[in-house]
Design an enzyme around this catalytic site. Structure first.
Site, PDB file in Angstrom:
ATOM      1  CE  LYS A 137      -3.901  -1.866   2.698  1.00 24.40           C
ATOM      2  NZ  LYS A 137      -4.962  -1.643   1.711  1.00 24.40           N
ATOM      3  NE  ARG A 175     -10.931  -9.612  -2.179  1.00 29.97           N
ATOM      4  CZ  ARG A 175     -11.205  -8.623  -3.025  1.00 29.97           C
ATOM      5  NH1 ARG A 175     -11.497  -8.887  -4.277  1.00 29.97           N
ATOM      6  NH2 ARG A 175     -11.197  -7.366  -2.627  1.00 29.97           N
TER       7      ARG A 175
HETATM    8  N1  BES Z   1      -8.143  -3.829   4.345  1.00 28.63           N
HETATM    9  C1  BES Z   1      -8.334  -3.345   3.042  1.00 28.63           C
HETATM   10  C2  BES Z   1      -9.628  -2.552   2.856  1.00 28.63           C
HETATM   11  C3  BES Z   1      -9.756  -1.272   3.638  1.00 28.63           C
HETATM   12  C4  BES Z   1      -9.543  -0.049   3.028  1.00 28.63           C
HETATM   13  C5  BES Z   1     -10.150  -1.281   4.954  1.00 28.63           C
HETATM   14  C6  BES Z   1      -9.709   1.118   3.742  1.00 28.63           C
HETATM   15  C7  BES Z   1     -10.308  -0.104   5.671  1.00 28.63           C
HETATM   16  C8  BES Z   1     -10.089   1.103   5.056  1.00 28.63           C
HETATM   17  C9  BES Z   1      -8.365  -4.522   2.054  1.00 28.63           C
HETATM   18  O1  BES Z   1      -7.580  -5.601   2.415  1.00 28.63           O
HETATM   19  C10 BES Z   1      -7.833  -4.034   0.753  1.00 28.63           C
HETATM   20  O2  BES Z   1      -6.693  -3.679   0.705  1.00 28.63           O
HETATM   21  N2  BES Z   1      -8.682  -4.013  -0.273  1.00 28.63           N
HETATM   22  C11 BES Z   1      -8.308  -3.550  -1.550  1.00 28.63           C
HETATM   23  C12 BES Z   1      -8.786  -4.559  -2.569  1.00 28.63           C
HETATM   24  C13 BES Z   1      -8.236  -4.354  -3.943  1.00 28.63           C
HETATM   25  C14 BES Z   1      -6.744  -4.596  -3.952  1.00 28.63           C
HETATM   26  C15 BES Z   1      -8.922  -5.283  -4.905  1.00 28.63           C
HETATM   27  C16 BES Z   1      -8.946  -2.191  -1.760  1.00 28.63           C
HETATM   28  O3  BES Z   1     -10.049  -1.977  -1.282  1.00 28.63           O
HETATM   29  O4  BES Z   1      -8.308  -1.344  -2.372  1.00 28.63           O
HETATM   30 MN    MN Z   2      -5.589  -5.440   1.790  1.00 23.62          MN
END
Ligand code: BES
Ligand code: MN
Ligand code: ZN
Length: 496
Positions: free
Chosen positions: A274, A348
């Site tokens: 990230k 997931r």
């Molecule tokens: N934990 C994150 C989602 C999240 C984002 C939680 C902001 C709380 C606040 C999740 O694991 C994630 O990174 N999701 C990605 C999925 C994508 C890579 C398909 C996302 O939402 O960007």
């Molecule tokens: Mn994630």
């Protein structure tokens, strides 16, 4: 964090000093029990002060007025309840929050004879719960005291119509409040302190309440074939865990209901790392698991008459020489394969194995999972609603109603073949990430592939669980979202 709120229930009667808290509606007329306490000029006193302070009695407005001679109190605090017919049960926790903030660190008597309304024991219990949720703050790692925060305990004496019944209702509700605070504590804890092992230990502590807790280590998961869950944790130096919590409050022949939580103790994104800004918030990526623990606490402490399974997947998603890569293909416990497109779509993967395991082993009447699953749910619903995905209209409707009644609201989002098609993979049975469009629904579509015929709901709580908007019942970062919603759902429909 432990709060220090002392609660006592008494019949309407004399005042003992400290703050006196009363409630008025838009007519500004005190109720009869209040008028009796304040003496004859009460109505004109309130009217005069209200005019001077521009206090209209609207819901949750507060004014403090100097106490006239002859009234046994340090301060007179007047709280608005709005149009007297408009007061709904959902307002009581909010009113409790307002009062809790006003009298923090002091002793106060609340006269719960509201003009035009006769609050039930449950209403009063809700009000006290609101005060308790408001009193929470997480300051375990502050070595210096905040001068602005009141020191010492808050003592609330509630004068009510039926003290015995109110005390009973309060006892039941107080376990729920403790569950919310437990969930908040877990989410607020820093990720160095709360790894998978430490989180599992916190779940184990529920055994004090009669919850049976079982911890699966990596060997056991390996044996079960939970390769998707393990793949997420394999880049971390801290081993993964699954905690299974069981509360058996029903008949032994009754099938359980089941709650499943995403417990990514820290989500760096892994190799698909990230961006740095705000990454510290990803300590809260275990909020789903925290709410399941909080819920088990709530149900066990009020001895809910139902069999419940809580299952949480505890992993850390880190980049490392041993971490999983984009392009990897993992075989899940169900036998289905998943191509990893983005290692940041890890929640997931954890849930795919856990949902399968719970459905297979416990044959539950329903499964509800909670997960901070997608950033996309924030785009759709901001922090106002959690996303609700379900294969069952009755369960979805019950959740929606419980949401409106507790204020932990959900909004139903679509599942369907269009979204399912979007996760088809060139190389495996499915891929773990699709394009940007419909990101919350494609995530839900993957989860659905691990659910057979059992009624199921997925709550995407990425917006509601953390970085929370400030309300009268929460001034902190973590909200403990879901504990009150699901406690209500269980109470209204699944207890014998
Ligand atoms: N934990 C994150 C989602 C999240 C984002 C939680 C902001 C709380 C606040 C999740 O694991 C994630 O990174 N999701 C990605 C999925 C994508 C890579 C398909 C996302 O939402 O960007
Ligand atoms: Mn994630
Ligand atoms: Zn995540």
């Amino acid at each position: 964090m432990a709060d220090s709120l002392k609660i006592d229930f008494q019949p309407f009667g004399d005042l003992e000093g400290g703050d006196l808290v009363i409630f008025v509606g838009e007519t500004l007329k005190p109720s009869s029990a209040v008028a009796k306490r304040l003496g004859h000029p009460a109505a004109s006193l309130l009217a005069k002060a209200a005019a001077a302070e521009k206090f209209t009695g609207k819901s949750k407005a507060v004014m403090t007025i100097p106490v006239p001679a002859g009234i046994q109190a340090d301060r007179l605090i007047v709280v608005g309840i709005g149009g007297e017919k408009d007061l709904e049960k959902i307002d009581y926790p909010q009113l409790g929050g307002v009062v809790g903030a006003k009298v923090a660190g002091r002793a106060a008597t609340l006269v719960l004879d509201l003009p035009g309304v006769n609050p039930s024991p449950e209403n009063v219990a809700d009000l006290v719960m609101g005060a308790r949720l408001r009193a929470y703050h997480f300051d375990r790692y502050k070595t210096k005291k905040d001068d602005k925060k009141p020191g010492g305990p808050t003592k609330l004496t509630l004068q009510v119509a039926d003290p015995a019944a109110t005390k009973k209702a309060h006892k039941l509700r107080d376990g729920v409040a403790s569950g919310v605070l437990l969930a908040r504590d877990l989410v607020n804890e820093p990720p160095n302190v709360l790894g998978p092992k430490e989180f599992a230990a916190r779940a184990e502590a529920l055994s004090k309440l009669g919850v049976e807790v079982e911890i699966l280590h990596e060997k056991a998961m390996e044996k079960l074939g939970m390769r998707a869950l393990l793949a997420v944790g394999q880049g971390s130096s801290r081993g993964s865990r699954v905690a299974i919590m069981r509360w058996n409050g029903g008949k032994s022949s009754d099938a359980p209901i089941a709650f499943v939580g995403k417990g990514v103790v820290f989500d760096s994104g892994g190799i698909s790392i990230k961006p740095g800004g705000g990454m510290e918030d990803m300590k809260g990526d275990m909020a789903g698991a925290a709410s399941v623990v909080g819920l088990m606490h709530a149900l066990a402490s009020r001895k809910a008459k139902v069999n419940v399974v809580g299952a949480i997947g505890l992993v850390e998603n880190m980049p490392d020489g041993n971490a999983q890569r984009p392009g990897d293909i993992v075989t899940t416990m169900s036998g289905q394969t998943i191509e990893i497109i983005n290692t940041d779509a890890e929640g997931r993967l954890v849930l795919a194995d856990l949902l399968w395991y719970v459905q297979d082993r416990f044959k539950p009447t329903f499964m509800i999972n909670l997960a901070t699953l997608t950033g996309a749910i924030l785009v759709a619903l901001a922090q106002e609603y959690a996303g609700l995905f379900s294969n069952n209209d009755e369960l979805a409707e019950r959740l929606s109603v419980a949401g409106r009644e507790t204020g932990e609201r959900v909004w139903r989002m679509p599942l369907g073949p269009e979204f399912d098609k979007m996760i088809e993979s060139k190389f495996a049975d499915m891929k773990n990430a699709a394009g940007r469009y419909g990101g919350s629904s494609t995530a839900a579509a993957l989860l659905q592939r691990f659910v057979n015929d059992v009624p199921w709901a997925h709550l995407d709580i990425a917006g509601t669980a953390m970085s929370s908007p400030q309300t009268e019942t929460n001034k902190g970062w973590a909200s403990g979202w879901g504990v009150r919603l699901l406690d209500r759902l269980v109470h209204d429909h699944y207890e014998r």
